[in-house]
Design an enzyme around this catalytic site. Sequence first.
Site, PDB file in Angstrom:
ATOM      1  N   CYS A   1      -5.719  -7.853   1.825  1.00  0.00           N
ATOM      2  CA  CYS A   1      -5.736  -6.384   1.752  1.00  0.00           C
ATOM      3  C   CYS A   1      -5.369  -5.877   0.362  1.00  0.00           C
ATOM      4  O   CYS A   1      -5.675  -4.744   0.032  1.00  0.00           O
ATOM      5  CB  CYS A   1      -4.813  -5.790   2.816  1.00  0.00           C
ATOM      6  SG  CYS A   1      -3.068  -6.135   2.557  1.00  0.00           S
TER       7      CYS A   1
ATOM      8  N   ARG B   1       1.640   7.418   5.135  1.00  0.00           N
ATOM      9  CA  ARG B   1       2.176   6.060   4.926  1.00  0.00           C
ATOM     10  C   ARG B   1       3.695   6.175   4.907  1.00  0.00           C
ATOM     11  O   ARG B   1       4.263   6.880   4.065  1.00  0.00           O
ATOM     12  CB  ARG B   1       1.683   5.475   3.591  1.00  0.00           C
ATOM     13  CG  ARG B   1       2.439   4.225   3.184  1.00  0.00           C
ATOM     14  CD  ARG B   1       1.811   3.486   2.034  1.00  0.00           C
ATOM     15  NE  ARG B   1       0.589   2.833   2.458  1.00  0.00           N
ATOM     16  CZ  ARG B   1      -0.070   1.924   1.731  1.00  0.00           C
ATOM     17  NH1 ARG B   1       0.390   1.553   0.549  1.00  0.00           N
ATOM     18  NH2 ARG B   1      -1.175   1.386   2.187  1.00  0.00           N
TER      19      ARG B   1
ATOM     20  N   GLN C   1      -6.564  -0.342   7.342  1.00  0.00           N
ATOM     21  CA  GLN C   1      -6.990  -1.547   6.626  1.00  0.00           C
ATOM     22  C   GLN C   1      -7.875  -2.413   7.512  1.00  0.00           C
ATOM     23  O   GLN C   1      -8.875  -2.976   7.076  1.00  0.00           O
ATOM     24  CB  GLN C   1      -5.738  -2.344   6.197  1.00  0.00           C
ATOM     25  CG  GLN C   1      -6.071  -3.610   5.446  1.00  0.00           C
ATOM     26  CD  GLN C   1      -6.646  -3.345   4.071  1.00  0.00           C
ATOM     27  OE1 GLN C   1      -6.066  -2.611   3.276  1.00  0.00           O
ATOM     28  NE2 GLN C   1      -7.804  -3.924   3.765  1.00  0.00           N
TER      29      GLN C   1
ATOM     30  N   HIS D   1      -1.047  -1.635  10.037  1.00  0.00           N
ATOM     31  CA  HIS D   1      -1.873  -1.074   8.944  1.00  0.00           C
ATOM     32  C   HIS D   1      -3.297  -0.930   9.493  1.00  0.00           C
ATOM     33  O   HIS D   1      -4.230  -1.614   9.069  1.00  0.00           O
ATOM     34  CB  HIS D   1      -1.825  -2.009   7.729  1.00  0.00           C
ATOM     35  CG  HIS D   1      -2.313  -1.397   6.450  1.00  0.00           C
ATOM     36  ND1 HIS D   1      -2.767  -0.087   6.355  1.00  0.00           N
ATOM     37  CD2 HIS D   1      -2.423  -1.918   5.200  1.00  0.00           C
ATOM     38  CE1 HIS D   1      -3.122   0.154   5.103  1.00  0.00           C
ATOM     39  NE2 HIS D   1      -2.926  -0.931   4.393  1.00  0.00           N
TER      40      HIS D   1
ATOM     41  N   ASP E   1      -1.699 -12.068   3.251  1.00  0.00           N
ATOM     42  CA  ASP E   1      -1.090 -10.836   2.747  1.00  0.00           C
ATOM     43  C   ASP E   1       0.141 -11.246   1.948  1.00  0.00           C
ATOM     44  O   ASP E   1       0.635 -12.374   2.086  1.00  0.00           O
ATOM     45  CB  ASP E   1      -0.707  -9.927   3.944  1.00  0.00           C
ATOM     46  CG  ASP E   1      -0.135  -8.585   3.515  1.00  0.00           C
ATOM     47  OD1 ASP E   1      -0.389  -8.160   2.369  1.00  0.00           O
ATOM     48  OD2 ASP E   1       0.565  -7.960   4.333  1.00  0.00           O
TER      49      ASP E   1
ATOM     50  N   ARG F   1     -12.479   0.414   2.486  1.00  0.00           N
ATOM     51  CA  ARG F   1     -11.449   1.375   2.901  1.00  0.00           C
ATOM     52  C   ARG F   1     -12.041   2.784   2.881  1.00  0.00           C
ATOM     53  O   ARG F   1     -11.805   3.592   3.785  1.00  0.00           O
ATOM     54  CB  ARG F   1     -10.234   1.315   1.956  1.00  0.00           C
ATOM     55  CG  ARG F   1      -9.454   0.006   2.003  1.00  0.00           C
ATOM     56  CD  ARG F   1      -8.726  -0.193   3.315  1.00  0.00           C
ATOM     57  NE  ARG F   1      -7.802   0.888   3.637  1.00  0.00           N
ATOM     58  CZ  ARG F   1      -6.570   1.002   3.131  1.00  0.00           C
ATOM     59  NH1 ARG F   1      -6.085   0.080   2.327  1.00  0.00           N
ATOM     60  NH2 ARG F   1      -5.790   2.021   3.471  1.00  0.00           N
TER      61      ARG F   1
HETATM   62  N1  NVA Z   1       2.235  -5.997   4.120  1.00  0.00           N
HETATM   63  C1  NVA Z   1       2.040  -5.224   2.913  1.00  0.00           C
HETATM   64  C2  NVA Z   1       0.707  -4.548   2.917  1.00  0.00           C
HETATM   65  C3  NVA Z   1       0.392  -3.805   1.635  1.00  0.00           C
HETATM   66  C4  NVA Z   1      -0.896  -3.054   1.698  1.00  0.00           C
HETATM   67  C5  NVA Z   1       3.147  -4.208   2.782  1.00  0.00           C
HETATM   68  O1  NVA Z   1       3.502  -3.583   3.791  1.00  0.00           O
HETATM   69  O2  NVA Z   1       3.665  -4.042   1.673  1.00  0.00           O
HETATM   70  N1   CP Z   2      -4.250  -2.503   0.927  1.00  0.00           N
HETATM   71  C1   CP Z   2      -3.573  -1.373   0.671  1.00  0.00           C
HETATM   72  O1   CP Z   2      -3.217  -0.601   1.569  1.00  0.00           O
HETATM   73  O2   CP Z   2      -3.330  -1.166  -0.649  1.00  0.00           O
HETATM   74  P1   CP Z   2      -2.399  -0.044  -1.270  1.00  0.00           P
HETATM   75  O3   CP Z   2      -0.980  -0.412  -0.923  1.00  0.00           O
HETATM   76  O4   CP Z   2      -2.661  -0.105  -2.742  1.00  0.00           O
HETATM   77  O5   CP Z   2      -2.761   1.276  -0.679  1.00  0.00           O
END
Ligand code: NVA
Ligand code: CP
Length: 311
Positions: free
Chosen positions: A264, A101, A131, A128, A224, A292
């Site tokens: 998500c 990530r 997800q 993502h 989201d 997930r």
């Molecule tokens: N769009 C959000 C998704 C979190 C899982 C982010 O990137 O923070």
């Molecule tokens: N939805 C998701 O990726 O959650 P986290 O940021 O907690 O991993």
Amino acid sequence: MTRHFLRDDDLGPAEQAEILALADSLKADRFGTRPLAGPRTVAVLFDKPSTRTRISFAVGISDLGGVPLVIDAGVAQLGRGEPIEDTARVLERQVAAIVWRTFGQDRVETMARHAGVPVVNALTDTFHPCQLLADLQTIREHKSRLSGLRLAYLGDGANNMAHSYLLAGATAGMHVAVGSPADLPPDPGILSRAAAIAEQTGGSAAHLIDPEEAVKGADVVATDTWVSMGDEDRSAAYLELLRPYAVDDAAMSRAAADAVVLHCLPAYRGQEISASVIDGPQSVVWDQAENRLHAQKALLTWLLARAEDER
Ligand code: NVA
Ligand code: CP
């Protein structure tokens, strides 16, 4: 060539379907498949915070008979500027796969170019995709199909989730409508890529500025956070721009009566989604969070089988 999963369209329609079917069977028989027996290790690297991704990869890798090596940026030399290329070369000699990530999409691409083991995008600023595998598994559980369904995503059209809904939804043959302000549109290249995929699968991909139009008759309503990781400096004016795109009771009254709601997570009740909707009867977010685990186990199993074939 080692297969990686860096963006949703790294899987073709048949491959995506194969992984989703495997996810269902791994959910039915959680400990029956052990491709990481040895145990082999999978590196799971985080340059941004996480709850669900961290837990589901750690648990999933253990379920598959392996050892999860979870590393936060702050404690690795990568976080101090060691080149991604050098990190890839060190990791590939010791681990079966790399899950990461991070911020820029170019970073996971660089890792994949230099690692001889599968690299999985666990969220970047642009996509993502893990997800979305869970989201598709969840939709199919509740709707018995994917192809032909109408999915409306309301919110920040320029973020990773919007882009992944476009690509993965189109790959599954869905009709994906991103409802977002004109100033926050999806990346035009990603939108046109989704439209090209949809032409092959019988789906469609569109950006609609009118939130009421976007959600009309939708079978699946998704949203989201309005402030993604790395976007924390966004202004109050920006949040005002997004207010008409909230998934609340009024928005749900325009969707199909039996529509399901996805998020998500983490969610901000009273902003992008009302408490009445996320905690209400149409919400499937807890199934989505659980999936997930199953979807990523299926993905790793599939990627490892292909890496094995190459040897
Ligand atoms: N769009 C959000 C998704 C979190 C899982 C982010 O990137 O923070
Ligand atoms: N939805 C998701 O990726 O959650 P986290 O940021 O907690 O991993």
